[in-house]
Design a protein around this motif. Structure first.
Motif, PDB file in Angstrom:
ATOM      1  N   GLU A 235       0.829  -1.206   0.000  1.00 18.67           N
ATOM      2  CA  GLU A 235       0.000   0.000   0.000  1.00 18.67           C
ATOM      3  C   GLU A 235       0.865   1.259   0.000  1.00 18.67           C
ATOM      4  N   SER A 236       1.893   1.283   0.847  1.00 23.68           N
ATOM      5  CA  SER A 236       2.735   2.478   0.920  1.00 23.68           C
ATOM      6  C   SER A 236       3.475   2.707  -0.393  1.00 23.68           C
TER       7      SER A 236
ATOM      8  N   ARG B 106       0.899   4.115  -2.941  1.00 26.25           N
ATOM      9  CA  ARG B 106       0.534   5.513  -2.671  1.00 26.25           C
ATOM     10  C   ARG B 106       1.677   6.457  -3.032  1.00 26.25           C
TER      11      ARG B 106
ATOM     12  N   GLY C  48       1.447   9.317  -5.852  1.00 25.75           N
ATOM     13  CA  GLY C  48       1.755  10.698  -5.536  1.00 25.75           C
ATOM     14  C   GLY C  48       2.819  11.306  -6.427  1.00 25.75           C
TER      15      GLY C  48
ATOM     16  N   GLU D  24     -11.501   8.065   3.981  1.00 24.53           N
ATOM     17  CA  GLU D  24     -10.957   8.498   2.692  1.00 24.53           C
ATOM     18  C   GLU D  24     -12.067   8.510   1.641  1.00 24.53           C
TER      19      GLU D  24
ATOM     20  N   LEU E 245      -7.924   4.247  -6.234  1.00 25.50           N
ATOM     21  CA  LEU E 245      -7.436   5.608  -6.041  1.00 25.50           C
ATOM     22  C   LEU E 245      -6.875   6.108  -7.364  1.00 25.50           C
TER      23      LEU E 245
ATOM     24  N   ASP F  23      -4.955   9.450  -9.562  1.00 25.54           N
ATOM     25  CA  ASP F  23      -4.226  10.709  -9.518  1.00 25.54           C
ATOM     26  C   ASP F  23      -5.196  11.813  -9.950  1.00 25.54           C
TER      27      ASP F  23
END
Length: 300
Positions: free
Chosen positions: A126-127, A130, A134, A149, A262, A264
């Motif tokens: 997950e990290s 993300r 980003g 979220e 998710l 951008d």
């Protein structure tokens, strides 16, 4: 003058959490990386990292600089693609996926996206996903959502609990609930792809359960097949259940996850992207609702 290499070095350390891992990730030597960070800190006039033996953390100034660095890297990537075939660029979708997403669900989501995009898949934690989202390295991520979220760049799919899975013929298979201590003599199987692996280990350690492990694997299918074979038990999201295993509720083990897509925000706002996603999102929403009915509600 701040150069792109400075931004790459800075973001690599932030995303990797250490100078050693960052150097490996962007394929530079650690001395070169350290020199780049030192140059950047000199240029901005303040330390960006707190360094100690255990971890690397951002200073307050580093935290303020991070969104600037993300924007700069995104700008560099946009500049790299400037002048390329716009239609080809719009048709490319870089999708990051956590390893514990069920293959059948990923297949359905990819099929829903395929009419509008040429898809390039990557896997990560997950990290990692993300961080990649980003910095613009991926356009979308299929990953666990954080509490609260939401927004236009978030498409919630479904939420589900985690359970202990045992073979269908296991002596505990008929129980409604067991105490953690009752599992002390059991042999475990570790799903290395589990987002709650560390938290699960701490949970059982608190209850004095320090089991023997028969298998540690990144492959969810292999882990669950070995549960069905009777060589051990494991925890997993209930939607991962396969034939031959049954979920078992463990008192106090209340972990849940909500999966979502998710995106951008800068990418989804592009006029050539928005119409391509609109129909796909509608289809994916229906896929997720049916998946929950067929895989989650049935297991519960």
């Amino acid at each position: 003058m701040i150069k792109r290499a400075h931004i790459r070095h800075f973001l690599a350390v932030v995303d990797a959490g250490s100078f050693t891992r960052a150097a490996l990730r962007i394929r530079v030597t650690q001395p070169a990386l350290s020199t780049g960070i030192a140059e950047l800190e000199k240029l901005v006039g303040t330390p960006l990292f707190i360094r100690n033996r255990r971890q690397i953390r951002l200073t307050e100034a580093g935290g303020r600089f991070l969104p600037i660095a993300r924007d700069l890297e995104r700008g560099f990537r946009t500049a790299d693609s400037f002048g390329h075939d716009a239609d080809r660029q719009a048709s490319e979708l870089r999708l990051g996926v956590i390893r514990s997403v069920p293959g059948e669900l990923l297949q359905a989501i990819a099929a829903a996206l395929r009419p509008g995009f040429a898809i390039e898949l990557s896997e990560g934690s997950e990290s990692d996903l993300r961080a990649a989202l980003g910095s613009g390295r991926i356009n979308m991520a299929l990953a666990p959502l954080r509490p609260g979220e939401h927004g236009g760049h978030v498409l919630p799919l479904y939420d589900e609990p985690l359970a202990m899975f045992v073979a269908a013929d296991h002596p505990l298979a008929g129980r409604i609930e067991v105490r953690p201590e009752e599992l002390a003599a059991e042999t475990m199987i570790a799903r290395r792809s589990c987002e709650f692996l560390d938290a699960t280990s701490r949970f059982f350690t608190r209850h004095g359960v320090r089991p023997r492990f028969a298998l540690r694997s990144e492959s969810d299918e292999r882990c669950l097949r070995m549960v069905a074979a009777g060589i051990g038990i494991t925890t997993a999201p209930v939607s991962l259940a396969i034939e031959g295993i049954v979920p078992l509720k463990v008192a106090g083990y209340d972990f849940r996850r909500e999966l979502g897509l998710l995106s951008d925000p800068a990418w989804t706002a592009l006029p050539e992207i928005e119409p391509r996603l609109a129909h796909a999102h509608e289809t994916i929403g229906a896929i997720a609702a049916e998946w929950r009915r067929a895989k989650v509600d049935v297991a519960l």
